[in-house]
Scaffold this motif. Sequence first.
Motif, PDB file in Angstrom:
ATOM      1  N   VAL A  80      65.662 -95.437 -56.187  1.00  0.00           N
ATOM      2  CA  VAL A  80      66.425 -96.040 -57.280  1.00  0.00           C
ATOM      3  C   VAL A  80      65.827 -95.749 -58.653  1.00  0.00           C
ATOM      4  CG1 VAL A  80      67.423 -97.887 -55.883  1.00  0.00           C
ATOM      5  CG2 VAL A  80      65.191 -98.236 -56.966  1.00  0.00           C
ATOM      6  N   THR A  81      64.610 -95.229 -58.697  1.00  0.00           N
ATOM      7  CA  THR A  81      63.981 -94.919 -59.995  1.00  0.00           C
ATOM      8  C   THR A  81      64.305 -93.501 -60.455  1.00  0.00           C
ATOM      9  OG1 THR A  81      61.907 -94.030 -59.061  1.00  0.00           O
ATOM     10  CG2 THR A  81      62.058 -96.423 -59.370  1.00  0.00           C
ATOM     11  N   GLN A  82      65.048 -92.730 -59.646  1.00  0.00           N
ATOM     12  CA  GLN A  82      65.310 -91.333 -60.005  1.00  0.00           C
ATOM     13  C   GLN A  82      66.792 -90.991 -59.953  1.00  0.00           C
ATOM     14  OE1 GLN A  82      62.748 -88.164 -58.723  1.00  0.00           O
ATOM     15  NE2 GLN A  82      61.194 -89.570 -57.967  1.00  0.00           N
ATOM     16  N   SER A  83      67.637 -91.861 -60.456  1.00  0.00           N
ATOM     17  CA  SER A  83      69.076 -91.594 -60.449  1.00  0.00           C
ATOM     18  C   SER A  83      69.442 -90.608 -61.561  1.00  0.00           C
ATOM     19  CB  SER A  83      69.855 -92.898 -60.640  1.00  0.00           C
ATOM     20  OG  SER A  83      71.246 -92.627 -60.702  1.00  0.00           O
ATOM     21  N   ASP A  84      70.332 -89.671 -61.225  1.00  0.00           N
ATOM     22  CA  ASP A  84      70.848 -88.704 -62.194  1.00  0.00           C
ATOM     23  C   ASP A  84      72.228 -89.090 -62.704  1.00  0.00           C
ATOM     24  OD1 ASP A  84      68.633 -86.905 -62.010  1.00  0.00           O
ATOM     25  OD2 ASP A  84      69.396 -86.253 -60.060  1.00  0.00           O
ATOM     26  N   LEU A  85      72.704 -90.279 -62.313  1.00  0.00           N
ATOM     27  CA  LEU A  85      74.016 -90.712 -62.761  1.00  0.00           C
ATOM     28  C   LEU A  85      74.012 -90.995 -64.262  1.00  0.00           C
ATOM     29  CD1 LEU A  85      75.065 -93.206 -59.932  1.00  0.00           C
ATOM     30  CD2 LEU A  85      76.125 -91.008 -60.435  1.00  0.00           C
ATOM     31  N   PRO A  86      75.157 -90.786 -64.923  1.00  0.00           N
ATOM     32  CA  PRO A  86      75.269 -91.181 -66.333  1.00  0.00           C
ATOM     33  C   PRO A  86      75.037 -92.677 -66.487  1.00  0.00           C
ATOM     34  CG  PRO A  86      77.117 -89.805 -65.660  1.00  0.00           C
ATOM     35  CD  PRO A  86      76.373 -90.164 -64.406  1.00  0.00           C
ATOM     36  N   ALA A  87      74.928 -93.136 -67.723  1.00  0.00           N
ATOM     37  CA  ALA A  87      74.542 -94.528 -67.993  1.00  0.00           C
ATOM     38  C   ALA A  87      75.579 -95.537 -67.514  1.00  0.00           C
ATOM     39  CB  ALA A  87      74.286 -94.711 -69.486  1.00  0.00           C
ATOM     40  N   ASN A  88      76.861 -95.211 -67.556  1.00  0.00           N
ATOM     41  CA  ASN A  88      77.891 -96.217 -67.313  1.00  0.00           C
ATOM     42  C   ASN A  88      78.134 -96.582 -65.846  1.00  0.00           C
ATOM     43  OD1 ASN A  88      78.405 -96.611 -70.044  1.00  0.00           O
ATOM     44  ND2 ASN A  88      79.877 -94.917 -70.138  1.00  0.00           N
ATOM     45  N   PRO A  89      78.269 -95.599 -64.919  1.00  0.00           N
ATOM     46  CA  PRO A  89      78.599 -95.986 -63.537  1.00  0.00           C
ATOM     47  C   PRO A  89      77.528 -96.868 -62.894  1.00  0.00           C
ATOM     48  CG  PRO A  89      78.914 -93.628 -63.871  1.00  0.00           C
ATOM     49  CD  PRO A  89      78.192 -94.140 -65.071  1.00  0.00           C
ATOM     50  N   THR A  90      77.985 -97.808 -62.068  1.00  0.00           N
ATOM     51  CA  THR A  90      77.058 -98.633 -61.303  1.00  0.00           C
ATOM     52  C   THR A  90      76.444 -97.792 -60.184  1.00  0.00           C
ATOM     53  OG1 THR A  90      78.389-100.595 -61.727  1.00  0.00           O
ATOM     54  CG2 THR A  90      76.825-100.714 -59.902  1.00  0.00           C
ATOM     55  N   ASN A 124      80.859 -91.641 -32.735  1.00  0.00           N
ATOM     56  CA  ASN A 124      79.836 -90.931 -31.954  1.00  0.00           C
ATOM     57  C   ASN A 124      79.016 -89.980 -32.821  1.00  0.00           C
ATOM     58  OD1 ASN A 124      80.803 -92.034 -29.383  1.00  0.00           O
ATOM     59  ND2 ASN A 124      82.566 -90.672 -29.679  1.00  0.00           N
ATOM     60  N   SER A 125      78.615 -90.465 -33.986  1.00  0.00           N
ATOM     61  CA  SER A 125      77.924 -89.613 -34.949  1.00  0.00           C
ATOM     62  C   SER A 125      76.698 -90.310 -35.520  1.00  0.00           C
ATOM     63  CB  SER A 125      78.867 -89.241 -36.109  1.00  0.00           C
ATOM     64  OG  SER A 125      80.019 -88.586 -35.644  1.00  0.00           O
ATOM     65  N   PHE A 126      75.752 -89.483 -35.950  1.00  0.00           N
ATOM     66  CA  PHE A 126      74.599 -89.970 -36.716  1.00  0.00           C
ATOM     67  C   PHE A 126      74.810 -89.435 -38.130  1.00  0.00           C
ATOM     68  CE2 PHE A 126      70.239 -91.709 -35.910  1.00  0.00           C
ATOM     69  CZ  PHE A 126      69.816 -91.724 -37.224  1.00  0.00           C
ATOM     70  N   ILE A 127      75.024 -90.345 -39.076  1.00  0.00           N
ATOM     71  CA  ILE A 127      75.464 -89.967 -40.424  1.00  0.00           C
ATOM     72  C   ILE A 127      74.373 -90.333 -41.428  1.00  0.00           C
ATOM     73  CG2 ILE A 127      77.374 -90.115 -42.070  1.00  0.00           C
ATOM     74  CD1 ILE A 127      78.742 -91.756 -39.573  1.00  0.00           C
ATOM     75  N   ILE A 128      73.963 -89.368 -42.232  1.00  0.00           N
ATOM     76  CA  ILE A 128      72.881 -89.582 -43.198  1.00  0.00           C
ATOM     77  C   ILE A 128      73.379 -89.269 -44.599  1.00  0.00           C
ATOM     78  CG2 ILE A 128      70.556 -88.909 -43.907  1.00  0.00           C
ATOM     79  CD1 ILE A 128      70.112 -87.938 -40.992  1.00  0.00           C
ATOM     80  N   LEU A 129      73.239 -90.227 -45.495  1.00  0.00           N
ATOM     81  CA  LEU A 129      73.487 -90.008 -46.925  1.00  0.00           C
ATOM     82  C   LEU A 129      72.147 -89.887 -47.619  1.00  0.00           C
ATOM     83  CD1 LEU A 129      75.057 -89.881 -49.577  1.00  0.00           C
ATOM     84  CD2 LEU A 129      75.186 -92.389 -49.547  1.00  0.00           C
ATOM     85  N   ASP A 130      71.865 -88.706 -48.129  1.00  0.00           N
ATOM     86  CA  ASP A 130      70.615 -88.436 -48.827  1.00  0.00           C
ATOM     87  C   ASP A 130      70.827 -88.583 -50.336  1.00  0.00           C
ATOM     88  OD1 ASP A 130      67.885 -87.640 -48.832  1.00  0.00           O
ATOM     89  OD2 ASP A 130      68.481 -85.642 -49.455  1.00  0.00           O
ATOM     90  N   GLU A 131      69.755 -88.861 -51.054  1.00  0.00           N
ATOM     91  CA  GLU A 131      69.825 -89.040 -52.516  1.00  0.00           C
ATOM     92  C   GLU A 131      70.878 -90.093 -52.879  1.00  0.00           C
ATOM     93  OE1 GLU A 131      67.797 -87.692 -54.654  1.00  0.00           O
ATOM     94  OE2 GLU A 131      66.800 -86.240 -53.355  1.00  0.00           O
ATOM     95  N   GLY A 132      70.832 -91.210 -52.172  1.00  0.00           N
ATOM     96  CA  GLY A 132      71.829 -92.256 -52.368  1.00  0.00           C
ATOM     97  C   GLY A 132      71.847 -92.850 -53.765  1.00  0.00           C
ATOM     98  N   GLN A 133      70.754 -92.676 -54.527  1.00  0.00           N
ATOM     99  CA  GLN A 133      70.715 -93.207 -55.889  1.00  0.00           C
ATOM    100  C   GLN A 133      71.678 -92.465 -56.825  1.00  0.00           C
ATOM    101  OE1 GLN A 133      68.282 -91.378 -54.588  1.00  0.00           O
ATOM    102  NE2 GLN A 133      67.838 -89.725 -56.001  1.00  0.00           N
ATOM    103  N   ASN A 134      72.217 -91.325 -56.371  1.00  0.00           N
ATOM    104  CA  ASN A 134      73.164 -90.569 -57.182  1.00  0.00           C
ATOM    105  C   ASN A 134      74.611 -90.816 -56.781  1.00  0.00           C
ATOM    106  OD1 ASN A 134      71.241 -89.375 -58.835  1.00  0.00           O
ATOM    107  ND2 ASN A 134      70.912 -87.676 -57.431  1.00  0.00           N
ATOM    108  N   ALA A 135      74.834 -91.797 -55.912  1.00  0.00           N
ATOM    109  CA  ALA A 135      76.188 -92.188 -55.519  1.00  0.00           C
ATOM    110  C   ALA A 135      76.620 -93.387 -56.357  1.00  0.00           C
ATOM    111  CB  ALA A 135      76.239 -92.536 -54.033  1.00  0.00           C
ATOM    112  N   THR A 136      77.828 -93.355 -56.874  1.00  0.00           N
ATOM    113  CA  THR A 136      78.352 -94.500 -57.611  1.00  0.00           C
ATOM    114  C   THR A 136      78.689 -95.621 -56.630  1.00  0.00           C
ATOM    115  OG1 THR A 136      80.647 -93.770 -57.441  1.00  0.00           O
ATOM    116  CG2 THR A 136      79.363 -92.935 -59.327  1.00  0.00           C
ATOM    117  N   ALA A 137      78.992 -96.795 -57.168  1.00  0.00           N
ATOM    118  CA  ALA A 137      79.353 -97.925 -56.317  1.00  0.00           C
ATOM    119  C   ALA A 137      80.585 -97.596 -55.482  1.00  0.00           C
ATOM    120  CB  ALA A 137      79.600 -99.161 -57.179  1.00  0.00           C
TER     121      ALA A 137
END
Length: 318
Positions: free
Chosen positions: A256-266, A221-234
Amino acid sequence: MRKEFLLKNNEEAKILFGEYDENLRFLEKESGVTITARGCALSLTGKEKEVEKILSLLKEILPLVRRGDQINPEAFLRILEKEEKISFPPLNLIEISSKKPVVFPRSKGQRDYLEAMNKYDVVISIGPAGTGKTYLAVAMALSYLKKSAVERIILTRPAIEAGEKLGFLPGDLDEKIRPYLQPLHDAFYDILPLDETKRLFARKIIEVIPLAYMRGRTLNNSFIILDEGQNATAEQMKMFLTRLGFNSKVVVTGDVTQSDLPANPTIGLVEIESLLKEIKGIKFIYLTEKDVVRHPLVREIIKAYEKNIHLQFNQNKV
């Protein structure tokens, strides 16, 4: 050539002209037509072709003016560039609060996005900054909460700047994570009155938490929003999507063009495009610079960066 355009009353003129006549000045700059306002009348002077174009544009946008919608230069720009018509049907209006009576789409992409959130339980919205990904998701979530379609709203984003290890920052947990979650708070403060926003947060009807703290929860019974999803690993993306419970909706937003993740994680947002695209009940929405609703220069900045990315890609291929 000179033409006249008449409005019914001062209220229509106020909406059409914009704050400090910004809409009229924008039209003059874009078309070369001289626009003079006298009360509820506009006088258009210039080359016949351009005058007729502006006259046609004003007639096209008039129904929105009479409906009381907010009009800004972006609305005119889309029609001038013949990207789309701005006359969206009323079903796309989101009624929320006294502070923000309605939120409505300002582009075809945004309209498709709103329709997708109504129709699908999981929506993945991918696009550049300024396209309304988070703002419209928050507005839709509040709309669902207002009509009791959900019982709570959960917003989350990866605190990637701190590696989701927030111990070295001063203060308690709320003080540590607030800088990374503040944009989500801001969206609520813009839409809802301050006292109502504070009440919903205090009662935990609205929660804003780091992605790392979503693990182990099942949200019904929730509305769930993940923001800045490009910074989440697989791994994080899988964890988040499997939080979906009964009578709940999930919206993932990101660029997807603005990810802050390090080079290795998917990058989770990239991976799910290939993994989930064929699953019924999941909808991918792609927004572009045409859907940007910030300052008109933001569109040009995004286009310049995209052009540079394509150029570098082609050079690397050679």
